[in-house]
Design a protein around this motif. Sequence first.
Motif, PDB file in Angstrom:
ATOM      1  N   ASN A  18      -4.759  -7.706   8.057  1.00 11.15           N
ATOM      2  CA  ASN A  18      -4.402  -8.563   6.794  1.00 11.15           C
ATOM      3  C   ASN A  18      -3.129  -9.192   7.056  1.00 11.15           C
ATOM      4  O   ASN A  18      -2.174  -8.623   6.629  1.00 11.15           O
ATOM      5  CB  ASN A  18      -4.264  -7.483   5.546  1.00 11.15           C
ATOM      6  CG  ASN A  18      -4.389  -8.107   4.237  1.00 11.15           C
ATOM      7  OD1 ASN A  18      -4.410  -9.248   4.236  1.00 11.15           O
ATOM      8  ND2 ASN A  18      -3.457  -7.316   3.343  1.00 11.15           N
ATOM      9  N   VAL A  19      -3.064 -10.093   7.842  1.00 10.31           N
ATOM     10  CA  VAL A  19      -1.788 -10.619   8.550  1.00 10.31           C
ATOM     11  C   VAL A  19      -0.827 -11.371   7.306  1.00 10.31           C
ATOM     12  O   VAL A  19      -1.369 -12.054   6.570  1.00 10.31           O
ATOM     13  CB  VAL A  19      -2.223 -11.642   9.660  1.00 10.31           C
ATOM     14  CG1 VAL A  19      -1.018 -12.624   9.610  1.00 10.31           C
ATOM     15  CG2 VAL A  19      -2.838 -11.155  10.503  1.00 10.31           C
ATOM     16  N   THR A  20       0.142 -11.023   7.581  1.00  9.73           N
ATOM     17  CA  THR A  20       1.274 -11.372   6.389  1.00  9.73           C
ATOM     18  C   THR A  20       2.397 -12.215   7.185  1.00  9.73           C
ATOM     19  O   THR A  20       2.687 -11.814   8.492  1.00  9.73           O
ATOM     20  CB  THR A  20       2.073 -10.359   5.440  1.00  9.73           C
ATOM     21  OG1 THR A  20       0.948  -9.597   4.815  1.00  9.73           O
ATOM     22  CG2 THR A  20       3.002 -10.885   4.891  1.00  9.73           C
ATOM     23  N   VAL A  28       8.348  -7.145   0.400  1.00  4.73           N
ATOM     24  CA  VAL A  28       7.232  -7.847  -0.103  1.00  4.73           C
ATOM     25  C   VAL A  28       6.056  -7.504   1.126  1.00  4.73           C
ATOM     26  O   VAL A  28       4.843  -7.024   0.999  1.00  4.73           O
ATOM     27  CB  VAL A  28       6.927  -9.317  -0.340  1.00  4.73           C
ATOM     28  CG1 VAL A  28       5.603  -9.728  -0.757  1.00  4.73           C
ATOM     29  CG2 VAL A  28       7.653  -9.459  -1.625  1.00  4.73           C
ATOM     30  N   ALA A  29       6.317  -7.909   2.418  1.00  5.62           N
ATOM     31  CA  ALA A  29       5.432  -7.839   3.302  1.00  5.62           C
ATOM     32  C   ALA A  29       4.937  -6.396   3.899  1.00  5.62           C
ATOM     33  O   ALA A  29       4.115  -5.927   3.911  1.00  5.62           O
ATOM     34  CB  ALA A  29       6.103  -8.487   4.702  1.00  5.62           C
ATOM     35  N   SER A  30       6.086  -5.290   3.576  1.00  2.00           N
ATOM     36  CA  SER A  30       6.002  -4.066   3.572  1.00  2.00           C
ATOM     37  C   SER A  30       5.074  -3.285   2.665  1.00  2.00           C
ATOM     38  O   SER A  30       4.152  -2.703   3.199  1.00  2.00           O
ATOM     39  CB  SER A  30       7.303  -3.262   3.871  1.00  2.00           C
ATOM     40  OG  SER A  30       7.115  -1.874   3.820  1.00  2.00           O
ATOM     41  N   ARG A  31       5.164  -3.913   1.495  1.00  2.03           N
ATOM     42  CA  ARG A  31       4.161  -3.414   0.427  1.00  2.03           C
ATOM     43  C   ARG A  31       2.807  -3.836   0.509  1.00  2.03           C
ATOM     44  O   ARG A  31       1.824  -3.333   0.600  1.00  2.03           O
ATOM     45  CB  ARG A  31       4.878  -3.902  -1.134  1.00  2.03           C
ATOM     46  CG  ARG A  31       5.922  -3.200  -1.463  1.00  2.03           C
ATOM     47  CD  ARG A  31       6.516  -3.942  -2.536  1.00  2.03           C
ATOM     48  NE  ARG A  31       5.727  -4.248  -3.613  1.00  2.03           N
ATOM     49  CZ  ARG A  31       5.579  -5.377  -4.539  1.00  2.03           C
ATOM     50  NH1 ARG A  31       6.571  -6.214  -4.116  1.00  2.03           N
ATOM     51  NH2 ARG A  31       4.735  -5.289  -5.270  1.00  2.03           N
ATOM     52  N   ILE A  32       2.538  -5.098   1.155  1.00  3.49           N
ATOM     53  CA  ILE A  32       1.207  -5.590   1.471  1.00  3.49           C
ATOM     54  C   ILE A  32       0.742  -4.678   2.774  1.00  3.49           C
ATOM     55  O   ILE A  32      -0.329  -4.296   2.465  1.00  3.49           O
ATOM     56  CB  ILE A  32       1.375  -6.969   2.117  1.00  3.49           C
ATOM     57  CG1 ILE A  32       1.598  -7.865   0.808  1.00  3.49           C
ATOM     58  CG2 ILE A  32       0.218  -7.433   2.633  1.00  3.49           C
ATOM     59  CD1 ILE A  32       1.847  -9.690   1.145  1.00  3.49           C
ATOM     60  N   LEU A  33       1.638  -4.469   3.696  1.00  7.05           N
ATOM     61  CA  LEU A  33       0.884  -3.533   4.723  1.00  7.05           C
ATOM     62  C   LEU A  33       0.660  -2.278   4.177  1.00  7.05           C
ATOM     63  O   LEU A  33      -0.270  -1.688   4.698  1.00  7.05           O
ATOM     64  CB  LEU A  33       1.863  -3.610   5.898  1.00  7.05           C
ATOM     65  CG  LEU A  33       2.402  -4.829   6.691  1.00  7.05           C
ATOM     66  CD1 LEU A  33       3.291  -4.849   7.927  1.00  7.05           C
ATOM     67  CD2 LEU A  33       0.953  -5.252   7.274  1.00  7.05           C
ATOM     68  N   ALA A  34       1.330  -1.655   3.362  1.00  6.19           N
ATOM     69  CA  ALA A  34       1.012  -0.399   2.600  1.00  6.19           C
ATOM     70  C   ALA A  34      -0.242  -0.348   2.064  1.00  6.19           C
ATOM     71  O   ALA A  34      -0.941   0.615   2.128  1.00  6.19           O
ATOM     72  CB  ALA A  34       2.096   0.005   1.714  1.00  6.19           C
ATOM     73  N   HIS A  35      -0.514  -1.709   1.451  1.00  5.43           N
ATOM     74  CA  HIS A  35      -2.143  -1.780   0.973  1.00  5.43           C
ATOM     75  C   HIS A  35      -3.202  -1.741   1.871  1.00  5.43           C
ATOM     76  O   HIS A  35      -4.208  -1.296   1.730  1.00  5.43           O
ATOM     77  CB  HIS A  35      -2.067  -2.920  -0.061  1.00  5.43           C
ATOM     78  CG  HIS A  35      -3.227  -3.377  -0.479  1.00  5.43           C
ATOM     79  ND1 HIS A  35      -4.041  -2.663  -1.233  1.00  5.43           N
ATOM     80  CD2 HIS A  35      -3.982  -4.718  -0.425  1.00  5.43           C
ATOM     81  CE1 HIS A  35      -5.261  -3.462  -1.454  1.00  5.43           C
ATOM     82  NE2 HIS A  35      -5.046  -4.706  -1.235  1.00  5.43           N
ATOM     83  N   GLN A  36      -2.739  -2.927   2.684  1.00  3.08           N
ATOM     84  CA  GLN A  36      -4.062  -3.083   3.799  1.00  3.08           C
ATOM     85  C   GLN A  36      -3.306  -3.833   5.181  1.00  3.08           C
ATOM     86  O   GLN A  36      -2.468  -4.502   4.815  1.00  3.08           O
ATOM     87  CB  GLN A  36      -5.090  -4.027   3.103  1.00  3.08           C
ATOM     88  CG  GLN A  36      -6.153  -4.291   3.910  1.00  3.08           C
ATOM     89  CD  GLN A  36      -7.175  -5.317   3.407  1.00  3.08           C
ATOM     90  OE1 GLN A  36      -7.565  -6.388   3.774  1.00  3.08           O
ATOM     91  NE2 GLN A  36      -7.957  -4.456   2.515  1.00  3.08           N
ATOM     92  N   GLY A  37      -3.983  -3.303   6.069  1.00  2.00           N
ATOM     93  CA  GLY A  37      -3.431  -4.201   7.310  1.00  2.00           C
ATOM     94  C   GLY A  37      -2.425  -3.276   8.046  1.00  2.00           C
ATOM     95  O   GLY A  37      -1.732  -4.038   9.233  1.00  2.00           O
TER      96      GLY A  37
END
Length: 473
Positions: free
Chosen positions: A223-225, A364-373
């Motif tokens: 889930n690349v950010t 924000v990137a850290s929160r996205i990774l915590a969600h998926q990826g």
Amino acid sequence: MNAQDGITPEIAEVDHIVARVRAAQKAYEASGSQALYDKAALAVGWAIMESTRNRALAELAVETTGLGNVPDKITKNHRKTLGLLRDIAEVKTCGIISDDPTTGITEIARPIGVIGAVVPSTNPAATPANNIINALKGGNAIVVAPSPKGVTSCETLLSFVHAEFDKLGLDRDLVLMIPAPGSKAKTQHLMETVDRVICTGSQNNVHRAQSCGTPAVAVGAGNVTVIVDETADLTAAVAKIAASKCFDNATSCSSENSVIVVDTVYDAFVAAMAAEGGALVPASDSDGIIARLWPDGRLNRSVIAQDADKMLAALGMSDKVPEGTKFLAVEIDGIGPDHPLSGEKLSRVLALYRAADFEEAKSVASRILAHQGAGHSVGIHTSDDARAVALGRDLPTCRVIVNQAHTFATGGSFTNGLPFSLSMGCGSWGGNSIDTNLHWRHFVQTTKIVRETPLNEPRLDEVFGDYWAEAGQ
């Protein structure tokens, strides 16, 4: 063997295939040499890279899976295989591979045996070819378990491989597949029967591989950010993001799914994106995209991995974006299960976030990774290398891709040092046993010859001297 014995016909079929492959592997290992293993690997490489066969495989993959596009699959089949063959060309996988007189240890490479490879429909030729090459390079034999939509591509690939084997007098049984129709029961039994499982695909398959009882190497979800900061070369960054996002219609787990842009360059980024065919969808229109992209809670098959025109039509955007639009960037600020755009989309759709500064972008990137990826990879476009290091130090990720087109860089590139692969390990963050790109080392094991060396036992004061000085004895 029959159902009364507890063995169904489809299980018996798998047992028969594994028995054939195991016999072929034993003979292959018994006559093994580096020259033999290298020759077999090259045979598979040419089976997929020869231009006529490459095109046939690419066309068949798109026709049967409905995913991606032919030109990009041709490029992927060629470059991924060429890069892998470059990586392993001088690698020793047979006999003594190291001999250290200081430690007294000699290391001998040994095959694992029979590999069972579970492969996805997104890359129905490139991924099995990659696994087959690595397996044969290590003296193994292999059984491939394709996804249902990938069966025809896999059958065709193996026919090309066997044609090359016939030229060299190699046993066709070194490389076989579970025959159609595929089933979870067949794949499960294969995983339980082989000596090592290599699994790339859905997280359901990964879970089954890692709980099958056979040592498994599996990879995590992507889930690349990507962060674009105020020091980035915007023109170059946007060109790379656009090329990467659109490649093979975003079938890759390494395709950008979210881009986080620092506020001071946000408007300039949007303008540069428009010049590369990226159309901005304002946050006020995001609900319409979500409703069409997940009409029943699942990704819309009319959108995922489709050409731009089909994607836009399925999302009801054909007459709402400029002519020549290649991908959509949807403004969003939410993250998590209630905000599906923050996850993987397998389509030419990006989530676009706006951050006040780099520190907020990193958050924000850290929160996205915590969600998926988590564990897979992130990217950054910047002129400040210290920021890339900060991401690698603070985020749950195994790779930080710097100033590169993410899809082309994560799985190895001719312009970076990562090994060529279509499978990226995600470490403990992604529930994987490996944190590297899947490569040849995961297809061999070693025996160590251990000799006695001169005594090397330290005194206690050598070990604890500094500690005692600080803490006392």
